[in-house]
Scaffold this motif. Sequence first.
Motif, PDB file in Angstrom:
ATOM      1  N   PHE A  38      -3.574  13.208   8.080  1.00 52.57           N
ATOM      2  CA  PHE A  38      -3.864  11.783   8.284  1.00 52.57           C
ATOM      3  C   PHE A  38      -3.002  10.932   7.357  1.00 52.57           C
ATOM      4  CE2 PHE A  38      -6.033   7.846   7.291  1.00 52.57           C
ATOM      5  CZ  PHE A  38      -6.479   7.401   8.514  1.00 52.57           C
ATOM      6  N   MET A  39      -2.962  11.346   6.073  1.00 55.25           N
ATOM      7  CA  MET A  39      -2.167  10.593   5.094  1.00 55.25           C
ATOM      8  C   MET A  39      -0.676  10.636   5.463  1.00 55.25           C
ATOM      9  SD  MET A  39      -4.345   9.336   3.022  1.00 55.25           S
ATOM     10  CE  MET A  39      -3.500   8.853   1.520  1.00 55.25           C
ATOM     11  N   TYR A  51       0.801  -1.220   0.000  1.00 51.38           N
ATOM     12  CA  TYR A  51       0.000   0.000   0.000  1.00 51.38           C
ATOM     13  C   TYR A  51       0.840   1.279   0.000  1.00 51.38           C
ATOM     14  CZ  TYR A  51      -3.853  -3.188   0.836  1.00 51.38           C
ATOM     15  OH  TYR A  51      -4.764  -4.211   0.722  1.00 51.38           O
ATOM     16  N   GLU A  52       2.148   1.110   0.178  1.00 53.14           N
ATOM     17  CA  GLU A  52       3.049   2.256  -0.018  1.00 53.14           C
ATOM     18  C   GLU A  52       3.406   2.391  -1.499  1.00 53.14           C
ATOM     19  OE1 GLU A  52       3.898   4.382   2.256  1.00 53.14           O
ATOM     20  OE2 GLU A  52       4.304   3.434   4.194  1.00 53.14           O
ATOM     21  N   ASP A  84       0.567  10.968   8.332  1.00 56.48           N
ATOM     22  CA  ASP A  84       0.798  10.166   9.531  1.00 56.48           C
ATOM     23  C   ASP A  84       1.021   8.695   9.208  1.00 56.48           C
ATOM     24  OD1 ASP A  84       0.724  12.073  11.451  1.00 56.48           O
ATOM     25  OD2 ASP A  84      -1.372  11.787  12.018  1.00 56.48           O
ATOM     26  N   PHE A  85       0.269   8.212   8.235  1.00 65.63           N
ATOM     27  CA  PHE A  85       0.255   6.762   8.050  1.00 65.63           C
ATOM     28  C   PHE A  85       1.116   6.273   6.895  1.00 65.63           C
ATOM     29  CE2 PHE A  85      -3.493   7.261  10.710  1.00 65.63           C
ATOM     30  CZ  PHE A  85      -3.310   6.216  11.591  1.00 65.63           C
ATOM     31  N   TYR A  86       1.394   7.164   5.903  1.00 67.87           N
ATOM     32  CA  TYR A  86       2.130   6.686   4.728  1.00 67.87           C
ATOM     33  C   TYR A  86       3.541   7.268   4.695  1.00 67.87           C
ATOM     34  CZ  TYR A  86      -2.305   4.958   2.920  1.00 67.87           C
ATOM     35  OH  TYR A  86      -3.476   4.274   2.759  1.00 67.87           O
ATOM     36  N   ASP A  87       4.512   6.392   4.600  1.00 61.80           N
ATOM     37  CA  ASP A  87       5.883   6.864   4.418  1.00 61.80           C
ATOM     38  C   ASP A  87       6.051   7.490   3.038  1.00 61.80           C
ATOM     39  OD1 ASP A  87       6.518   5.903   6.892  1.00 61.80           O
ATOM     40  OD2 ASP A  87       7.208   3.956   6.129  1.00 61.80           O
ATOM     41  N   LEU A  92       0.869  10.606  -2.996  1.00 61.89           N
ATOM     42  CA  LEU A  92       1.672   9.479  -2.520  1.00 61.89           C
ATOM     43  C   LEU A  92       2.679   9.120  -3.604  1.00 61.89           C
ATOM     44  CD1 LEU A  92      -1.153   7.199  -1.082  1.00 61.89           C
ATOM     45  CD2 LEU A  92       0.596   8.358   0.267  1.00 61.89           C
ATOM     46  N   LYS A 137      -1.324   5.637  16.546  1.00 58.47           N
ATOM     47  CA  LYS A 137      -1.978   6.662  15.728  1.00 58.47           C
ATOM     48  C   LYS A 137      -3.424   6.281  15.437  1.00 58.47           C
ATOM     49  CE  LYS A 137       2.195   8.210  13.377  1.00 58.47           C
ATOM     50  NZ  LYS A 137       2.992   8.000  12.149  1.00 58.47           N
ATOM     51  N   MET A 141      -6.633   0.088   3.283  1.00 58.67           N
ATOM     52  CA  MET A 141      -5.481   0.336   2.408  1.00 58.67           C
ATOM     53  C   MET A 141      -4.309   0.986   3.146  1.00 58.67           C
ATOM     54  SD  MET A 141      -6.954   1.326  -1.324  1.00 58.67           S
ATOM     55  CE  MET A 141      -7.672   2.874  -0.861  1.00 58.67           C
ATOM     56  N   LEU A 142      -4.390   1.012   4.485  1.00 61.71           N
ATOM     57  CA  LEU A 142      -3.265   1.573   5.232  1.00 61.71           C
ATOM     58  C   LEU A 142      -2.090   0.590   5.188  1.00 61.71           C
ATOM     59  CD1 LEU A 142      -5.049   3.046   8.362  1.00 61.71           C
ATOM     60  CD2 LEU A 142      -4.116   4.293   6.412  1.00 61.71           C
ATOM     61  N   PRO A 143      -0.875   1.126   5.069  1.00 66.07           N
ATOM     62  CA  PRO A 143       0.279   0.224   4.990  1.00 66.07           C
ATOM     63  C   PRO A 143       0.637  -0.342   6.356  1.00 66.07           C
ATOM     64  CG  PRO A 143       1.003   2.483   4.872  1.00 66.07           C
ATOM     65  CD  PRO A 143      -0.489   2.535   4.936  1.00 66.07           C
ATOM     66  N   ARG A 162      -0.909  16.377  18.834  1.00 62.25           N
ATOM     67  CA  ARG A 162      -2.076  15.812  18.153  1.00 62.25           C
ATOM     68  C   ARG A 162      -2.617  14.587  18.875  1.00 62.25           C
ATOM     69  NH1 ARG A 162      -0.534  13.889  13.512  1.00 62.25           N
ATOM     70  NH2 ARG A 162       1.573  14.712  13.615  1.00 62.25           N
ATOM     71  N   TYR A 163      -1.827  14.012  19.736  1.00 58.08           N
ATOM     72  CA  TYR A 163      -2.262  12.782  20.406  1.00 58.08           C
ATOM     73  C   TYR A 163      -2.798  13.056  21.803  1.00 58.08           C
ATOM     74  CZ  TYR A 163       0.108  10.886  16.448  1.00 58.08           C
ATOM     75  OH  TYR A 163       0.468  10.616  15.171  1.00 58.08           O
ATOM     76  N   ARG A 218       2.008   3.028  14.181  1.00 57.12           N
ATOM     77  CA  ARG A 218       0.719   3.190  13.508  1.00 57.12           C
ATOM     78  C   ARG A 218      -0.441   2.751  14.389  1.00 57.12           C
ATOM     79  NH1 ARG A 218       3.871   1.798   8.832  1.00 57.12           N
ATOM     80  NH2 ARG A 218       3.959   3.587   7.424  1.00 57.12           N
TER      81      ARG A 218
END
Lengths: 229, 276, 398
Positions: A94-95, A70-71, A97-100, A141, B6, B112-114, C3-4, B3
Amino acid sequence: MIEVNGIKKKFGRKKVLKGVSFTAEKGEITCIIGINGVGKTTILNAIMNLTPLNGGEILIGGEKINKHSYEKITFIPDAIIMQPNMTIAESMQFMADFYDSWNQERAIELLDFFKLKEHEKINSLSKGNRAKVNLLLGLALDVDYLLMDEPFSGIDIFSREQIAEVFTSHLVEDRGVIITTHEIGDIEHLIDEVVLLDEGEVLKQFNSEEVRETEGKSVVDVMREVYQP
Amino acid sequence: MNRFAKLLNFELSRFMKLYLVLVAMTIIVQIAGVIVKTNEYMGRANQTIQEDGLSIAQFVEQYGAMSFLDFTRSLWFMGPIAICAAALIFYIFMIWYRDWFGKNTFIYRLLMLPTARLNVYFAKATSIVLMVLGLISVQLIILPLENTIFKSMLPVNFRVDMTIDRIIDWNYLSMLIPQTFIEFVLYYGAGFMAVLILFTAVLFERSFKWKGILLGIGYIAISGIVMLSPVLSMVFLNHYYLYPLESLGLQIVLGIIVTAMSIWLSNYLLNKKVTV
Amino acid sequence: MKRYWRLIAIVSVVVLTIGTFYIQSAMAANNLPDITIETVNGDEDELDSVVINGTYTVGNGMGEFVELNSDGSTYDSEQSFIEGLQTRPFNERTNQLQEDYRGFMRGKGRNTASYLETEDTLAYTEVINQSVSGPSSDMEFDISVLDKESGETLSFTVPVPNRAMYAQVLVEDVQIMDGALKVFTRNYSKDGGGEKHLYSFDIANQEINGNESLMSTESQDQNTSIHISIVSNSDITAANQFIIFEKTKRPITRGPENNQGIDSEQPADEGTQEFIVYNLETGEQKTLDLPETLSGKRVTDREHSTLYFEGEGNIIHYNVETEQVTDETELPVNGTAEFTRIANGKVYMLTGPENQNNFQRLMILDLQSGDTLYEGEIKPEEPVENGALLDFNGLHIE
């Protein structure tokens, strides 16, 4: 390369995909064409492992999809996939935060390009602007492959033009794109590979440039031959 | 922050507004309840003393002094707890279905989160447990406050004073806040397991739709039977061979098995069967 | 990190609040008054075998149990979870048996009347497969006998004779006489009647060899009520040659019919008593012919063949074998006992509080001489809370 090998899918008794196979290369725009309800979205969902298959397999760069994929590959469905009460800035956060693979510079560039305002809430946006946010969140991305489901459906003409422009820009360059549509008009000049789908089967896969050069036919000409023999 | 953390923070923030409303409602209604209940009691006391010409001591002897427990058994105290419990039980299901329903199907993004999809599952389960414990904490914080108000509202000879420990122990509140820390761990461990069982049932439904509802209900039933099997065997065999400590051990082992089963099944469903 | 805040906030509130609550309830005193038996005079060692049970209540009946011995008081809530699990429901005798004979006691009930412990044998009998609601026609005696020396257990089940007749069969005492297991029961018939019953089992052959009804618990006469109970030792698991039944007859006074056409029945408080003694050796039962001086007197306790009657300011010893008054123990003047136990050749008495500002007292007397060996006051170390009540209502001698 994304390889789709003989995938099958049933919804209840109805066979939606009856062994669909095609490939999509990096650096090319592959367009899956077919009338509505023919299973185009199901194919994209299946590539992203968002729906189970009844047969066949899908390989991305020779590998089955896993959490790291998903990366490398992302999917932009036709509806926005963010919490509606978030602002655009929060969605971007949000994006990030979660995606390298999140590229903040490109995100800001896209924000600019689409003339979107960061502090606006998603549920206050027009349909066209929502589609743009959706596109922004996917395009920012750094992925190898980009799947888009009907990016032009139900959107005003100016938004369509703006989105089409993206395809010819450096934002898409070098990536593999799979796009589904039921009307080819807007994007005929953009696409490289065409997969014609009907009744859950691939009727024909061809390169639009090749067909134009060797046979002197447009994509629409081929479609006419295939769908209305 | 990894993650999971988060995701957990994200799940908490999605329910935060409603959650704070629940907390505020609990505080306001309970404190109002202390005032109303003590006033009611004093009103009745004054009236009875005047009309029947009783002394304070005679009144207390006949009608009893008021204890904090009288307040905790009233709707003013139990109502907010019941509402919070109902809201959180409802949210055990909504925490999943809100991602599927509506125009914005956020489940696409979550799947779809990695990161392992199981992280989404654990983040949701943990946020439910944290919110329950949060409400318990709020109750623990406001109890001494309510007890103080209670004491200030009633003259000393009309009331029975109790410490917070005893208010909790001698009440159904001890079901939520058990006496010892071991019991606390056991109760909330069981609660966490129950949440995971319900989540698994939801994922069955999300994977197989109508058939999934039956599978989900079946799964809940099987889990229940496994957990209750020691008790059921006692009822049917009319004999019980285990000592209490062994029973507890068996129950813990069964709980771990059911929890592991739920996690394994959920992982399988999330990765192989679930559909957007 | 900013943020947390939600995650950080909720986790810190939960950990701090719940952590503090459990740490302080584990560390700090629980505010329940510590209670001691304060010696007024006598030898404190006498207290070693005494256990006093009580309740601590506040306001409208909420409360908890407290146990008092020479070391001080233990409240129910002071037990750890694991301790509580092992000892509840609280029954000291069966707890002790479980500790000593863990294998034998597995899966056995907590009714002490089901057990007989002698020097070389531990026997158990319970009637199984009976439920209050369901059919009771599967009722069986579940019998186990442990030979303490060899460690061998003999277990067998025998159907209850004529079990279709009975709604319920309760074991009231178990004895062994000449290799035969004697089980005294109270049988409730399906037609509403009841009886005291004796079943005998041949242990070696694992079969039933005796089955007799001892007496009916039903009154022949509509205007009297009958109550029969077994007068047992303080320790009902001990072996006894004599089983003593106390039969109380009370006249029933009938009230006016209520609106459902049923007249209210109210047995009188006072009644006439008789004692029926069953001799296990001879298999005979006889009704005791009590001397005039003992009529209407209450039995406070029993040791082997001696019954102790509560006299006026004294305890009268009566031997059921010889049917003679054998001795008397004079009680000190201030001894209005709520509870009296007789064991180890001593009289243990727990007196009630004489008034609000007074404490309950424990007295230990020599059974023969009546000399006071010990006297103590049950005192909370700090005054009980506003509205709280401390009441001791049980006395056990180990």
